[in-house]
Design a protein around this motif. Structure first.
Motif, short mmCIF file in Angstrom:
data_model
loop_
_atom_site.label_atom_id
_atom_site.label_comp_id
_atom_site.label_asym_id
_atom_site.label_seq_id
_atom_site.Cartn_x
_atom_site.Cartn_y
_atom_site.Cartn_z
N ALA A 216 0.84 -1.21 0.00
CA ALA A 216 0.00 0.00 0.00
C ALA A 216 0.86 1.25 0.00
O ALA A 216 0.43 2.32 -0.46
CB ALA A 216 -0.92 -0.01 1.22
N GLY A 217 2.09 1.13 0.52
CA GLY A 217 3.00 2.27 0.54
C GLY A 217 3.81 2.44 -0.72
O GLY A 217 4.68 3.31 -0.79
N GLY A 218 3.55 1.61 -1.73
CA GLY A 218 4.20 1.80 -3.02
C GLY A 218 5.27 0.79 -3.38
O GLY A 218 5.90 0.91 -4.44
N VAL A 219 5.51 -0.22 -2.54
CA VAL A 219 6.50 -1.26 -2.87
C VAL A 219 5.88 -2.21 -3.89
O VAL A 219 4.84 -2.83 -3.62
CB VAL A 219 6.94 -2.03 -1.61
CG1 VAL A 219 7.87 -3.19 -2.00
CG2 VAL A 219 7.64 -1.10 -0.63
N ALA A 220 6.48 -2.32 -5.04
CA ALA A 220 5.92 -3.13 -6.12
C ALA A 220 6.08 -4.62 -5.83
O ALA A 220 7.07 -5.05 -5.25
CB ALA A 220 6.62 -2.79 -7.43
N THR A 221 5.07 -5.41 -6.22
CA THR A 221 5.10 -6.86 -6.07
C THR A 221 4.88 -7.51 -7.43
O THR A 221 4.62 -6.83 -8.43
CB THR A 221 4.02 -7.34 -5.09
OG1 THR A 221 2.74 -6.99 -5.59
CG2 THR A 221 4.21 -6.69 -3.71
N THR A 222 4.95 -8.82 -7.43
CA THR A 222 4.83 -9.53 -8.72
C THR A 222 3.43 -9.42 -9.30
O THR A 222 3.23 -9.57 -10.50
CB THR A 222 5.19 -11.02 -8.54
OG1 THR A 222 4.39 -11.56 -7.48
CG2 THR A 222 6.64 -11.18 -8.19
N GLY A 223 2.42 -9.18 -8.46
CA GLY A 223 1.05 -9.08 -8.95
C GLY A 223 0.40 -10.45 -9.09
O GLY A 223 1.00 -11.48 -8.78
N ALA A 224 -0.82 -10.45 -9.55
CA ALA A 224 -1.61 -11.69 -9.62
C ALA A 224 -0.90 -12.73 -10.49
O ALA A 224 -0.43 -12.43 -11.60
CB ALA A 224 -2.99 -11.39 -10.17
N VAL A 225 -0.81 -13.93 -9.97
CA VAL A 225 -0.21 -15.05 -10.71
C VAL A 225 -1.32 -16.04 -11.02
O VAL A 225 -1.96 -16.58 -10.10
CB VAL A 225 0.89 -15.73 -9.87
CG1 VAL A 225 1.40 -16.97 -10.59
CG2 VAL A 225 2.03 -14.76 -9.60
N PRO A 226 -1.61 -16.28 -12.31
CA PRO A 226 -2.71 -17.18 -12.65
C PRO A 226 -2.47 -18.59 -12.13
O PRO A 226 -1.36 -19.11 -12.23
CB PRO A 226 -2.74 -17.14 -14.18
CG PRO A 226 -1.41 -16.62 -14.60
CD PRO A 226 -0.94 -15.75 -13.49
N ALA A 227 -3.51 -19.16 -11.53
CA ALA A 227 -3.40 -20.52 -11.01
C ALA A 227 -3.55 -21.51 -12.16
O ALA A 227 -4.17 -21.22 -13.19
CB ALA A 227 -4.45 -20.76 -9.94
N GLY A 228 -2.99 -22.70 -11.99
CA GLY A 228 -3.13 -23.75 -12.99
C GLY A 228 -1.92 -23.86 -13.88
O GLY A 228 -1.12 -22.93 -14.00
N LEU A 229 -1.82 -25.00 -14.52
CA LEU A 229 -0.71 -25.26 -15.43
C LEU A 229 -0.87 -24.46 -16.71
O LEU A 229 -2.00 -24.13 -17.11
CB LEU A 229 -0.65 -26.75 -15.74
CG LEU A 229 -0.37 -27.68 -14.56
CD1 LEU A 229 -0.45 -29.15 -14.99
CD2 LEU A 229 1.01 -27.38 -13.98
N PRO A 230 0.24 -24.14 -17.38
CA PRO A 230 0.13 -23.41 -18.65
C PRO A 230 -0.56 -24.27 -19.70
O PRO A 230 -0.40 -25.49 -19.73
CB PRO A 230 1.60 -23.16 -19.03
CG PRO A 230 2.37 -24.22 -18.32
CD PRO A 230 1.65 -24.47 -17.04
N GLY A 231 -1.34 -23.62 -20.54
CA GLY A 231 -2.00 -24.34 -21.62
C GLY A 231 -1.07 -24.51 -22.81
O GLY A 231 0.02 -23.96 -22.86
N LEU A 232 -1.52 -25.29 -23.77
CA LEU A 232 -0.74 -25.50 -24.99
C LEU A 232 -0.72 -24.22 -25.80
O LEU A 232 -1.77 -23.66 -26.13
CB LEU A 232 -1.35 -26.64 -25.80
CG LEU A 232 -0.64 -26.99 -27.11
CD1 LEU A 232 0.78 -27.51 -26.83
CD2 LEU A 232 -1.43 -28.03 -27.89
#
Length: 560
Positions: A216-232
């Motif tokens: 909230a104070g401005g430290v950047a994070t990786t952000g939302a990581v999609p769940a599940g295995l990668p598709g073809l």
């Protein structure tokens, strides 16, 4: 895979399981960090760490190689794609996978055509120069992320976190191992503890960020990581195939070099033999697998492979276990991955690439061969000043140029006999006796179109320095081949010497060379004799002039 599976024993399982777990813990922050270097969302680094090691385990020949994202290849990916698409955009992701597909196809084709030997033309000093330049570029690019902004307008909380993580990682790298050994841990366990330090630092930074609500104070994070295995992933951009050809070739080349460097180091420790062509096929399949799962180019990592080895890996089953654990991490809830602070990941990248600064190679090359040292520096400067691709090209050109330069100027020694023996040595190094009318020259290189002019020039110079010469003996001990250009040059030398009343003789001609000469007119036209040895030439050529001493004292050198 069939070969190592046939030899698999139950006793190997514990080491493979422990190594698989350790490397998986290391891969989560490292893979995400290297995806950021490539200009991709962090989760893509995990995608590129699942299928590639499985395919490498199927085809590769190294038992302990860890295949996945790596700093230099990530930087080359970013450099290749930056002019073509905006970082992180949909097109950028498509082009990253397409680049992995093309690089994999190049590696696979090279393996099937059995041309792995081409990697030998990239010298160790030039490779070191490329690594140094790339490491500095990567570190400089992470400064903005580490500090949360450009200097001097950096974000204070981000900078504090980044710098604290950086100091903690440097402490772990330089001192933690010794402290753990003093605490009673074995050297192997202490080394693994040092390697896992980035994971522990990132976890601690994440806990601190959540506890103090630093996001909230401005430290950047990786952000939302999609769940599940990668598709073809089968998406490609038809408009960019041609633009990616050169980067794909360069990345494929560097992928093989980096991977072979790691695999050879560990193979020597395990007394195993690598097959360079199987390595090409395994790496090619790994990159194609990365492309099909939406990843980016991958290679064998020197640091991860070392951890894999130290953690007890016996076979590629360890990498299969690592891939399975990473897949499990994506199938499980991934909310915790979204909280990883980017300054902490940037710190892990900076410390990782600082370990790639091979200054010891520069020091050794500077003392041993200034030409190699200058090639190292030129490659490093080329990477920094003109970019990664230009640096690779400079390195290849310098490697080949150095090889051609040395081959075109072979060492030629004037020989004399060591008194009372049948040994003939360089008169500049030993107190050897010579005959006034006989000049014996030893050519220490193969004869080919690139050096015949230099050889002829040296022969002419020596004949001018020895005007009483009536018999020239070429000692061919080190000559393993004579090409057509050199054959014509020898024939022309023979005719010239005949006109000046000087006989041309050969001694110690190797069997394969003699077989080739017999297929030409040269032996029949030779204005002299082909002797079995230098001693026979010495005795067989009559001389009315006395033997003379060339040196009073021996030169203190063991080399000839």
């Amino acid at each position: 895979m069939l070969e190592w599976l046939r030899r698999y024993r139950r006793a190997m399982l514990a080491g493979d399981v422990s190594a698989g777990i350790v490397v998986a813990m290391m891969m989560i922050p490292q893979g995400m960090a290297y995806a950021l270097v490539a200009g991709l969302p962090p989760v893509v680094g995990i995608y590129a760490s699942i299928l590639p090691p499985l395919l490498y385990a199927l085809f590769g020949s190294s038992m302990t190689q860890s295949v996945g994202p790596m700093a230099i290849i990530s930087l080359m990916t970013a450099t290749a794609l930056a002019p073509l698409a905006a970082s992180g955009s949909g097109l950028y992701l498509v082009l990253a996978a397409q680049l992995a597909l093309m690089s994999g196809a190049v590696l696979l084709a090279c393996g099937l055509l059995r041309i792995g030997f081409l990697a030998n033309f990239f010298s160790r000093p030039v490779m070191s120069g490329f690594t140094i330049g790339s490491a500095i570029l990567i570190a400089l690019a992470q400064v903005k992320v580490l500090l949360g902004g450009e200097l001097p307008d950096f974000h204070v909380p981000s900078a504090v976190m980044g710098l604290v993580c950086l100091l903690a990682l440097l402490f772990a790298r330089n001192y933690l191992g010794a402290l753990l050994r003093k605490a009673g841990l074995r050297a192997t366990a202490a080394d693994i503890g040092v390697r896992l330090a980035p994971m522990l630092v990132v976890v601690a930074a994440t806990a601190l960020s959540v506890g103090l609500d630093l996001q909230a104070g401005g430290v950047a994070t990786t952000g939302a990581v999609p769940a599940g295995l990668p598709g073809l992933n089968l998406a490609t951009s038809s408009a960019h195939w041609r633009a990616l050809v050169q980067p794909a070739l360069l990345i494929g080349f560097m992928t093989f070099l980096i991977s072979m460097s790691a695999a050879q180091t560990l193979a020597l420790k395990r007394q195993e033999k690598l097959n360079s062509n199987y390595e090409l096929i395994g790496l090619g399949a790994a990159n194609i697998g990365s492309a099909l799962t939406g990843g980016f180019p991958v290679t064998g990592s020197i640091s991860r492979s070392a951890v894999n080895f130290a953690a007890g890996a016996n076979t590629p089953l360890a990498s299969i276990i690592t891939a399975a654990l990473l897949a499990t991490a994506l199938v499980a809830p991934t909310g915790w991955l979204a909280l990883l602070p980017l300054p902490a990941l940037a710190a892990t990248i900076v410390v990782a690439v600082l370990g790639m600064l091979e200054l010891s190679t520069l020091r050794t090359a500077w003392r041993y061969d200034r030409g190699d040292a200058m090639a190292l520096l030129a490659t490093a400067v080329g990477v920094l000043a003109m970019g990664v691709e230009a640096g690779v090209i400079i390195g290849v050109v310098l490697s080949m140029g150095t090889l051609i330069w040395r081959a075109s100027r072979p060492h030629i020694a004037v020989l004399g006999r060591i008194a009372g023996t049948e040994h003939f040595r360089n008169i500049e190094r030993y107190p050897a006796e010579t005959r006034a009318d006989m000049l014996m020259l030893r050519i220490d290189a193969n004869l080919f179109f690139g050096n015949v002019e230099a050889v002829n020039q040296r022969i002419e110079d020596e004949l001018r320095n020895h005007p009483e010469t009536r018999n020239l003996v070429l000692v061919m001990t080190a000559v393993s081949s004579i090409d057509t250009s050199a054959l014509f040059a020898l024939s022309e030398l023979n005719q010239s010497l005949r006109q000046h009343g000087i006989g041309l003789h050969l001694a110690e001609v190797k069997g394969p060379v003699m077989d080739r000469l017999k297929d030409s007119d040269f032996p029949a036209a030779l204005n002299g004799t082909i002797f079995l040895s230098a001693a026979m030439a010495w005795e067989g050529i009559s001389s009315a002039l006395p033997i003379r001493e060339m040196h009073d004292e021996p030169v203190p050198s063991p080399a000839d």
